[in-house]
Every structure is written in C-alpha cells, then in structure tokens.
Design a protein around this motif. Structure first.
Motif, PDB file in Angstrom:
ATOM      1  N   VAL A  56     -36.448 -93.623  -6.113  1.00 57.45           N
ATOM      2  CA  VAL A  56     -35.579 -92.440  -6.057  1.00 57.45           C
ATOM      3  C   VAL A  56     -36.050 -91.389  -7.055  1.00 57.45           C
ATOM      4  N   ALA A  57     -36.435 -91.829  -8.262  1.00 55.04           N
ATOM      5  CA  ALA A  57     -36.917 -90.882  -9.275  1.00 55.04           C
ATOM      6  C   ALA A  57     -38.187 -90.186  -8.803  1.00 55.04           C
ATOM      7  N   ALA A  58     -39.090 -90.915  -8.170  1.00 54.52           N
ATOM      8  CA  ALA A  58     -40.319 -90.296  -7.667  1.00 54.52           C
ATOM      9  C   ALA A  58     -40.007 -89.258  -6.599  1.00 54.52           C
ATOM     10  N   CYS A  59     -39.046 -89.554  -5.728  1.00 55.77           N
ATOM     11  CA  CYS A  59     -38.661 -88.585  -4.695  1.00 55.77           C
ATOM     12  C   CYS A  59     -38.019 -87.351  -5.324  1.00 55.77           C
ATOM     13  N   TYR A  60     -37.155 -87.567  -6.305  1.00 55.69           N
ATOM     14  CA  TYR A  60     -36.532 -86.435  -6.984  1.00 55.69           C
ATOM     15  C   TYR A  60     -37.571 -85.595  -7.725  1.00 55.69           C
ATOM     16  N   VAL A  61     -38.496 -86.236  -8.411  1.00 55.00           N
ATOM     17  CA  VAL A  61     -39.527 -85.483  -9.138  1.00 55.00           C
ATOM     18  C   VAL A  61     -40.368 -84.676  -8.153  1.00 55.00           C
ATOM     19  N   ALA A  62     -40.723 -85.265  -7.002  1.00 52.98           N
ATOM     20  CA  ALA A  62     -41.509 -84.531  -6.010  1.00 52.98           C
ATOM     21  C   ALA A  62     -40.736 -83.335  -5.457  1.00 52.98           C
ATOM     22  N   ALA A  63     -39.485 -83.550  -5.108  1.00 57.76           N
ATOM     23  CA  ALA A  63     -38.680 -82.447  -4.560  1.00 57.76           C
ATOM     24  C   ALA A  63     -38.448 -81.362  -5.610  1.00 57.76           C
ATOM     25  N   HIS A  64     -38.128 -81.768  -6.820  1.00 58.46           N
ATOM     26  CA  HIS A  64     -37.876 -80.781  -7.869  1.00 58.46           C
ATOM     27  C   HIS A  64     -39.148 -80.043  -8.265  1.00 58.46           C
ATOM     28  N   THR A  65     -40.273 -80.726  -8.232  1.00 60.20           N
ATOM     29  CA  THR A  65     -41.539 -80.054  -8.532  1.00 60.20           C
ATOM     30  C   THR A  65     -41.832 -78.978  -7.490  1.00 60.20           C
ATOM     31  N   GLY A  66     -41.593 -79.302  -6.224  1.00 56.21           N
ATOM     32  CA  GLY A  66     -41.793 -78.310  -5.170  1.00 56.21           C
ATOM     33  C   GLY A  66     -40.897 -77.098  -5.344  1.00 56.21           C
ATOM     34  N   VAL A  67     -39.628 -77.323  -5.608  1.00 58.34           N
ATOM     35  CA  VAL A  67     -38.696 -76.214  -5.817  1.00 58.34           C
ATOM     36  C   VAL A  67     -39.066 -75.431  -7.067  1.00 58.34           C
ATOM     37  N   TYR A  68     -39.423 -76.143  -8.136  1.00 54.36           N
ATOM     38  CA  TYR A  68     -39.810 -75.501  -9.396  1.00 54.36           C
ATOM     39  C   TYR A  68     -41.017 -74.586  -9.192  1.00 54.36           C
ATOM     40  N   LEU A  69     -42.055 -75.097  -8.515  1.00 57.19           N
ATOM     41  CA  LEU A  69     -43.260 -74.298  -8.307  1.00 57.19           C
ATOM     42  C   LEU A  69     -43.002 -73.112  -7.392  1.00 57.19           C
ATOM     43  N   LEU A  70     -42.172 -73.304  -6.369  1.00 56.07           N
ATOM     44  CA  LEU A  70     -41.835 -72.196  -5.478  1.00 56.07           C
ATOM     45  C   LEU A  70     -41.067 -71.117  -6.234  1.00 56.07           C
ATOM     46  N   ALA A  71     -40.060 -71.508  -7.005  1.00 53.60           N
ATOM     47  CA  ALA A  71     -39.278 -70.530  -7.762  1.00 53.60           C
ATOM     48  C   ALA A  71     -40.139 -69.845  -8.816  1.00 53.60           C
ATOM     49  N   TRP A  72     -41.007 -70.594  -9.466  1.00 53.42           N
ATOM     50  CA  TRP A  72     -41.895 -70.015 -10.477  1.00 53.42           C
ATOM     51  C   TRP A  72     -42.816 -68.975  -9.854  1.00 53.42           C
ATOM     52  N   HIS A  73     -43.383 -69.302  -8.689  1.00 50.79           N
ATOM     53  CA  HIS A  73     -44.275 -68.387  -7.983  1.00 50.79           C
ATOM     54  C   HIS A  73     -43.527 -67.128  -7.532  1.00 50.79           C
ATOM     55  N   LEU A  74     -42.346 -67.310  -6.940  1.00 51.78           N
ATOM     56  CA  LEU A  74     -41.579 -66.163  -6.474  1.00 51.78           C
ATOM     57  C   LEU A  74     -41.104 -65.291  -7.639  1.00 51.78           C
ATOM     58  N   ALA A  75     -40.726 -65.902  -8.750  1.00 48.43           N
ATOM     59  CA  ALA A  75     -40.305 -65.121  -9.920  1.00 48.43           C
ATOM     60  C   ALA A  75     -41.476 -64.317 -10.475  1.00 48.43           C
ATOM     61  N   ARG A  76     -42.665 -64.915 -10.474  1.00 50.07           N
ATOM     62  CA  ARG A  76     -43.852 -64.198 -10.949  1.00 50.07           C
ATOM     63  C   ARG A  76     -44.182 -63.028 -10.032  1.00 50.07           C
ATOM     64  N   LEU A  77     -44.073 -63.256  -8.716  1.00 52.26           N
ATOM     65  CA  LEU A  77     -44.315 -62.163  -7.773  1.00 52.26           C
ATOM     66  C   LEU A  77     -43.291 -61.047  -7.956  1.00 52.26           C
ATOM     67  N   TRP A  78     -42.042 -61.417  -8.168  1.00 51.42           N
ATOM     68  CA  TRP A  78     -40.992 -60.428  -8.337  1.00 51.42           C
ATOM     69  C   TRP A  78     -41.209 -59.621  -9.614  1.00 51.42           C
ATOM     70  N   ARG A  79     -41.559 -60.296 -10.704  1.00 48.16           N
ATOM     71  CA  ARG A  79     -41.823 -59.583 -11.952  1.00 48.16           C
ATOM     72  C   ARG A  79     -43.017 -58.635 -11.804  1.00 48.16           C
ATOM     73  N   ASN A  80     -44.069 -59.079 -11.119  1.00 49.99           N
ATOM     74  CA  ASN A  80     -45.248 -58.235 -10.928  1.00 49.99           C
ATOM     75  C   ASN A  80     -44.940 -57.029 -10.055  1.00 49.99           C
ATOM     76  N   SER A  81     -44.067 -57.198  -9.074  1.00 50.12           N
ATOM     77  CA  SER A  81     -43.743 -56.064  -8.210  1.00 50.12           C
ATOM     78  C   SER A  81     -42.896 -55.027  -8.958  1.00 50.12           C
ATOM     79  N   LEU A  82     -42.149 -55.454  -9.956  1.00 52.17           N
ATOM     80  CA  LEU A  82     -41.366 -54.504 -10.753  1.00 52.17           C
ATOM     81  C   LEU A  82     -42.232 -53.731 -11.733  1.00 52.17           C
ATOM     82  N   LEU A  83     -43.370 -54.292 -12.101  1.00 51.99           N
ATOM     83  CA  LEU A  83     -44.237 -53.645 -13.064  1.00 51.99           C
ATOM     84  C   LEU A  83     -45.140 -52.584 -12.443  1.00 51.99           C
ATOM     85  N   ILE A  84     -45.249 -52.598 -11.136  1.00 54.73           N
ATOM     86  CA  ILE A  84     -46.146 -51.644 -10.472  1.00 54.73           C
ATOM     87  C   ILE A  84     -45.608 -50.247 -10.540  1.00 54.73           C
TER      88      ILE A  84
END
Length: 92
Positions: free
Chosen positions: A64-92
């Motif tokens: 269960v922990a491995a499944c949670y870590v995999a799911a949370h890692t996916g969500v974490y990386l997606l949110a991190w990527h989208l937040a970085r894109l959003w911050r970069n679009s505000l700086l333009i």
C-alpha cells in the motif's frame, strides 16, 4: 468513502509541490497516508475478519505504501511542473 479518502490525500502532494517543499516531505506524507489506510482497513475492525500474521500485515503495508508513494509522486511532479509553467508565464 475510500475513493474520497484517497482523492483527498492527493491534495497534500500538490500543495507541497506548489510551495516548493522537498521530495522527502512528499514521501513521508505518502507513507503516513498509507499507514492511515492500513490502520483504517485492518481485518480486526471488520466482522468475521481474519487476523493477519505480523509479516503478512507488514507486506500489505509495504504494498500500500508503494502504491501511495507512486501516486503521490505522480501528482507531486505534475503539480510541480504546472506551477513552474504558471510562474514562467507570469514572468513573461
């Protein structure tokens, strides 16, 4: 309700990624969510539940922990990527 509980637990890594917390914090969050899930779904809570041996319970927790870590890692990386894109679009 387990689906709602799982979806709500995914808000944590998205929040952590948006505010730039480190990956180990996200992994600890996922392991705590897995521990809570295992605790809430232990066989002794159910009627006629068969009590698992300690090693079987540990294997279920690791799975269960491995499944949670995999799911949370996916969500974490997606949110991190989208937040970085959003911050970069505000700086333009």
């Amino acid at each position: 309700m387990p689906v709602l509980e799982a979806l709500l637990s995914l808000i944590g890594p998205a929040y952590l990624a948006y505010y730039g917390f480190a990956v180990p914090v996200m992994v600890v969050w996922a392991i705590l969510c897995a521990a809570l899930w295992v605790w809430n779904n232990r066989p002794s809570k159910r009627q006629n539940g068969v009590v698992r041996s300690r090693s079987a319970g540990l294997m279920v927790f690791v799975l269960v922990a491995a499944c949670y870590v995999a799911a949370h890692t996916g969500v974490y990386l997606l949110a991190w990527h989208l937040a970085r894109l959003w911050r970069n679009s505000l700086l333009i």
